[in-house]
Design an enzyme around this catalytic site. Structure first.
Site, PDB file in Angstrom:
ATOM      1  N   MET A  42       0.828  -1.217   0.000  1.00 22.06           N
ATOM      2  CA  MET A  42       0.000   0.000   0.000  1.00 22.06           C
ATOM      3  C   MET A  42       0.857   1.259   0.000  1.00 22.06           C
ATOM      4  SD  MET A  42      -3.260  -0.238   2.480  1.00 22.06           S
ATOM      5  CE  MET A  42      -4.688  -1.251   2.111  1.00 22.06           C
TER       6      MET A  42
ATOM      7  N   THR B  69      -1.210   8.156   0.918  1.00 21.33           N
ATOM      8  CA  THR B  69      -1.209   9.619   0.922  1.00 21.33           C
ATOM      9  C   THR B  69       0.019  10.159   1.635  1.00 21.33           C
ATOM     10  OG1 THR B  69      -3.601   9.441   1.030  1.00 21.33           O
ATOM     11  CG2 THR B  69      -2.711  11.609   1.410  1.00 21.33           C
TER      12      THR B  69
ATOM     13  N   HIS C 132      -6.669   1.660   7.428  1.00 21.52           N
ATOM     14  CA  HIS C 132      -5.743   1.576   8.567  1.00 21.52           C
ATOM     15  C   HIS C 132      -6.238   0.463   9.491  1.00 21.52           C
ATOM     16  CE1 HIS C 132      -5.150   6.227   7.985  1.00 21.52           C
ATOM     17  NE2 HIS C 132      -4.532   5.523   7.043  1.00 21.52           N
TER      18      HIS C 132
ATOM     19  N   THR D 222       1.180   4.385   9.715  1.00 23.01           N
ATOM     20  CA  THR D 222       2.389   3.795   9.112  1.00 23.01           C
ATOM     21  C   THR D 222       3.663   4.230   9.831  1.00 23.01           C
ATOM     22  OG1 THR D 222       1.192   3.811   7.047  1.00 23.01           O
ATOM     23  CG2 THR D 222       3.552   3.378   6.915  1.00 23.01           C
TER      24      THR D 222
HETATM   25  C1  LIG Z   1      -4.868   5.197  -0.861  1.00 23.42           C
HETATM   26  C2  LIG Z   1      -4.140   4.957   0.427  1.00 23.42           C
HETATM   27  C3  LIG Z   1      -3.833   6.038   1.252  1.00 23.42           C
HETATM   28  C4  LIG Z   1      -3.165   5.819   2.458  1.00 23.42           C
HETATM   29  N1  LIG Z   1      -2.759   6.897   3.172  1.00 23.42           N
HETATM   30  C5  LIG Z   1      -2.034   6.724   4.288  1.00 23.42           C
HETATM   31  C6  LIG Z   1      -1.491   7.842   4.976  1.00 23.42           C
HETATM   32  O1  LIG Z   1      -1.647   8.985   4.559  1.00 23.42           O
HETATM   33  N2  LIG Z   1      -0.780   7.605   6.106  1.00 23.42           N
HETATM   34  C7  LIG Z   1      -0.589   6.352   6.594  1.00 23.42           C
HETATM   35  O2  LIG Z   1       0.028   6.209   7.651  1.00 23.42           O
HETATM   36  N3  LIG Z   1      -1.062   5.274   5.942  1.00 23.42           N
HETATM   37  C8  LIG Z   1      -1.762   5.420   4.793  1.00 23.42           C
HETATM   38  N4  LIG Z   1      -2.196   4.337   4.102  1.00 23.42           N
HETATM   39  C9  LIG Z   1      -1.895   3.001   4.652  1.00 23.42           C
HETATM   40  C10 LIG Z   1      -0.438   2.632   4.394  1.00 23.42           C
HETATM   41  O3  LIG Z   1      -0.190   2.531   3.037  1.00 23.42           O
HETATM   42  C11 LIG Z   1      -0.143   1.340   5.131  1.00 23.42           C
HETATM   43  O4  LIG Z   1      -0.287   1.600   6.512  1.00 23.42           O
HETATM   44  C12 LIG Z   1       1.277   0.828   4.897  1.00 23.42           C
HETATM   45  O5  LIG Z   1       1.527   0.597   3.547  1.00 23.42           O
HETATM   46  C13 LIG Z   1       1.460  -0.486   5.686  1.00 23.42           C
HETATM   47  O6  LIG Z   1       2.726  -0.998   5.417  1.00 23.42           O
HETATM   48  P1  LIG Z   1       3.015  -2.552   5.537  1.00 23.42           P
HETATM   49  O7  LIG Z   1       4.396  -2.774   5.070  1.00 23.42           O
HETATM   50  O8  LIG Z   1       2.662  -3.023   6.886  1.00 23.42           O
HETATM   51  O9  LIG Z   1       1.941  -3.261   4.566  1.00 23.42           O
HETATM   52  P2  LIG Z   1       1.664  -3.097   3.016  1.00 23.42           P
HETATM   53  O10 LIG Z   1       2.178  -1.822   2.510  1.00 23.42           O
HETATM   54  O11 LIG Z   1       0.226  -3.386   2.812  1.00 23.42           O
HETATM   55  O12 LIG Z   1       2.532  -4.265   2.361  1.00 23.42           O
HETATM   56  C14 LIG Z   1       2.276  -5.622   2.618  1.00 23.42           C
HETATM   57  C15 LIG Z   1       2.816  -6.426   1.438  1.00 23.42           C
HETATM   58  O13 LIG Z   1       2.801  -7.812   1.796  1.00 23.42           O
HETATM   59  C16 LIG Z   1       2.531  -8.564   0.620  1.00 23.42           C
HETATM   60  N5  LIG Z   1       2.064  -9.885   1.003  1.00 23.42           N
HETATM   61  C17 LIG Z   1       0.895 -10.204   1.618  1.00 23.42           C
HETATM   62  N6  LIG Z   1       0.829 -11.542   1.817  1.00 23.42           N
HETATM   63  C18 LIG Z   1       1.965 -12.066   1.320  1.00 23.42           C
HETATM   64  C19 LIG Z   1       2.475 -13.401   1.239  1.00 23.42           C
HETATM   65  N7  LIG Z   1       1.813 -14.435   1.774  1.00 23.42           N
HETATM   66  N8  LIG Z   1       3.690 -13.591   0.620  1.00 23.42           N
HETATM   67  C20 LIG Z   1       4.381 -12.535   0.111  1.00 23.42           C
HETATM   68  N9  LIG Z   1       3.927 -11.250   0.183  1.00 23.42           N
HETATM   69  C21 LIG Z   1       2.742 -11.032   0.789  1.00 23.42           C
HETATM   70  C22 LIG Z   1       1.473  -7.733  -0.070  1.00 23.42           C
HETATM   71  O14 LIG Z   1       1.408  -8.060  -1.443  1.00 23.42           O
HETATM   72  C23 LIG Z   1       1.949  -6.309   0.188  1.00 23.42           C
HETATM   73  O15 LIG Z   1       2.748  -5.840  -0.882  1.00 23.42           O
HETATM   74  C24 LIG Z   1      -2.847   4.498   2.878  1.00 23.42           C
HETATM   75  C25 LIG Z   1      -3.147   3.421   2.043  1.00 23.42           C
HETATM   76  C26 LIG Z   1      -3.768   3.635   0.823  1.00 23.42           C
HETATM   77  C27 LIG Z   1      -4.042   2.466  -0.078  1.00 23.42           C
END
Ligand SMILES: Cc1cc2nc3c(=O)[nH]c(=O)nc-3n(C[C@H](O)[C@H](O)[C@H](O)COP(=O)(O)OP(=O)(O)OC[C@H]3O[C@@H](n4cnc5c(N)ncnc54)[C@H](O)[C@@H]3O)c2cc1C
Length: 481
Positions: free
Chosen positions: A101, A106, A417, A463
């Site tokens: 994500m 944003t 979130h 995040t």
């Molecule tokens: C439009 C939008 C706006 C946002 N705005 C904000 C903001 O302004 N501020 C903020 O704090 N947050 C925001 N967010 C949320 C933010 O993007 C997430 O909190 C953040 O990306 C989380 O990071 P992460 O690494 O935990 O997970 P993610 O970024 O979701 O990444 C997880 C990854 O794991 C991979 N995965 C899942 N299962 C498996 C598996 N079994 N094997 C291999 N890979 C796998 C997925 O494909 C994914 O790529 C927004 C999200 C979106 C979509």
């Protein structure tokens, strides 16, 4: 056929900001370790994990968004995301691509305050500082936006009285770089990986590589089973440590699929109930769109933040409308930058009953255990939403004229979130999945990462906090291994 390693020191599952934070900290502190990051989704950008908003060509950007939207037949959520489906959290969505994500977000990076903070982490501020470094956070990207000071002045008059200095209205810290020519570059996981990871010859990123199981032997994680989504091949990769950073829904899914099923797994799920509104700023003249910016986020009104407090338990962000989910009326042609979107997020009443459940018989589009959400807003949540709607109306009348009669309350899941599903706790008492270093209770060598680890009810965008928790986990691995 791609070559997968037989063994690494640390296997990281998921390449979003939190998985990338593990790769970065370990690359910086332990360049001797062999690291592999497995990502189910495709590579969209060079460098890997770049934000799609940085793709200048609209058609190429749209292609990158579509490629992030999961297996064939998934229902589209916001661009770059696909919906989980089902009734519990009807707007719950995920992204599957290198960068997760974080290639679509944003980039708002507020710090948690008051009861949002995790009281049992004495070094939380140090970790948040480090997370800001990794994400490239700045509160100054829109310093020269001509309406920004006026927006903040009006919001401050409505909200600042009685607040402590650090909880007053201020510019929103954003993971954005503003170049000298005015171009904005949005941080994705590419910024978190950083040069330290890209130059690390002992780190390899495997796109289109789905981890189907964490291997656990004698109570210890010892590797992962990976399915190469390019050719269907299965590979066993042994590892001394496994980090599952696969988002707040798929991290517990993978643990469940691996037979790691602590009582709190998937429970305490909380999404931030959200209210939005749009306002035409009073008494501001039309301005030309800044021709320097390659992003459509104009530099006129900036992004302002009304921080969470225990007395006013919601978090507000006020930003130029093309970055907010409120649709404009088709016949409305506003002066550029003169319409702002208001997004107010509430802290959920966190309950063990709100949960994601997994099915041992049905499968999702990736062949993983199907998910079903059990989720309900409580009386306290409804009261918080009432208070947030009142606060949004207050903000709107301070700023100008609302475009609608009433604020819109978005369906559950819309905040994107999701938290709590692999939450951290001080003790292994059945109410948490991992310890303060994100190590899963009772399974040696297994870490979890992402918003699911956050144990508190936060209203602020999560995040920055989850990257901070990932920093602590990665430091722990660096010390221990
Ligand atoms: C439009 C939008 C706006 C946002 N705005 C904000 C903001 O302004 N501020 C903020 O704090 N947050 C925001 N967010 C949320 C933010 O993007 C997430 O909190 C953040 O990306 C989380 O990071 P992460 O690494 O935990 O997970 P993610 O970024 O979701 O990444 C997880 C990854 O794991 C991979 N995965 C899942 N299962 C498996 C598996 N079994 N094997 C291999 N890979 C796998 C997925 O494909 C994914 O790529 C927004 C999200 C979106 C979509």
């Amino acid at each position: 056929m791609r070559a997968f390693p037989d063994a690494v020191d640390v296997a990281i599952v998921g390449s979003g900001p939190c998985g990338a934070a593990y790769a970065r900290i370990l690359s910086e502190t332990r360049p001797d370790l062999r690291l592999a990051t497995f990502e189910a989704g495709p590579l969209l950008a060079d460098p890997p994990g770049g934000h799609v908003k940085n793709i200048a060509d609209p058609a190429a950007r749209e292609r990158a968004q579509r490629r992030s939207e999961g297996p064939g037949g998934s229902r589209r959520g916001r661009p770059g995301t696909f919906l989980l489906g089902g009734e519990g959290l009807p707007a719950a969505a995920m992204s599957t691509n290198v960068g997760g994500m974080g290639a679509h977000w944003t980039a708002a990076c507020p710090r948690p305050g008051d009861s949002e903070r995790i009281g049992f982490l004495p070094d939380l501020d140090d970790l948040l500082d480090e997370a800001e470094r990794l994400l490239g956070v700045s509160a100054h990207a829109f310093d020269d936006a001509p309406f920004a000071a006026e927006v903040r002045k009006r919001l401050a008059a409505a909200f600042d009285p009685g607040r402590s200095e650090d909880r007053r209205v201020r510019p929103m810290p954003l993971a954005v770089r503003c170049d000298p020519d005015g171009a904005l570059t949005w941080s994705g996981a590419d910024v978190v990986f950083g040069e330290a990871t890209r130059r690390n010859e002992r780190h390899t990123l495997f796109p289109e590589a789905l981890v189907t199981r964490v291997l656990v032997e004698d109570g210890r994680a010892c590797g992962v089973l990976v399915r190469d989504l390019r050719d269907g091949g299965e590979h066993e990769v042994r590892a001394a440590r496994v980090v599952v950073a696969a988002d707040a829904l798929r991290t517990p899914q993978l643990l469940w699929a691996s037979g790691v099923r602590p009582a709190a797994l998937g429970r305490y799920l909380n999404d931030q109930p959200q209210v939005v509104f749009a306002v035409r700023l009073r008494d501001v003249g039309p301005l030309e769109i800044d021709p320097r910016g390659r992003s459509r986020i104009v530099r006129q009104s900036g992004v302002s933040w009304v921080p969470f407090t225990d007395a006013e338990p919601f978090h507000g962000q006020v930003m130029q409308l093309d970055a907010s989910p409120v649709p404009l009326a088709p016949d409305d042609v506003p002066a550029p930058g003169s319409i702002v979107g208001l997004g107010w997020f509430c802290a959920k009443d966190v309950r063990a009953e709100d949960r994601v459940e997994f099915d041992d018989t049905a499968r999702d589009g990736y062949g993983m255990p199907a998910m079903r959400i059990q989720y309900r807003l409580t009386v306290r949540d409804e009261a918080a939403l009432d208070a947030a709607r009142a606060a949004v109306r207050r903000a709107a009348s301070a700023l100008g004229e609302p475009l609608d009669d009433e604020p819109i309350t978005l369906p559950p899941g819309a905040s994107l979130h999701y938290q709590g599903t692999v939450r951290m706790g001080r003790a292994d008492d059945g109410t948490s999945v991992c310890d303060p270093s994100s190590r899963v209770w009772g399974v040696e060598g297994l870490h979890v990462a992402g918003n699911g680890v956050i144990p508190t009810a936060t209203a602020c965008n999560p995040t920055l906090t989850s990257v901070a928790l990932a920093v602590a986990g990665a430091r722990r691995i660096a010390e221990e291994i």
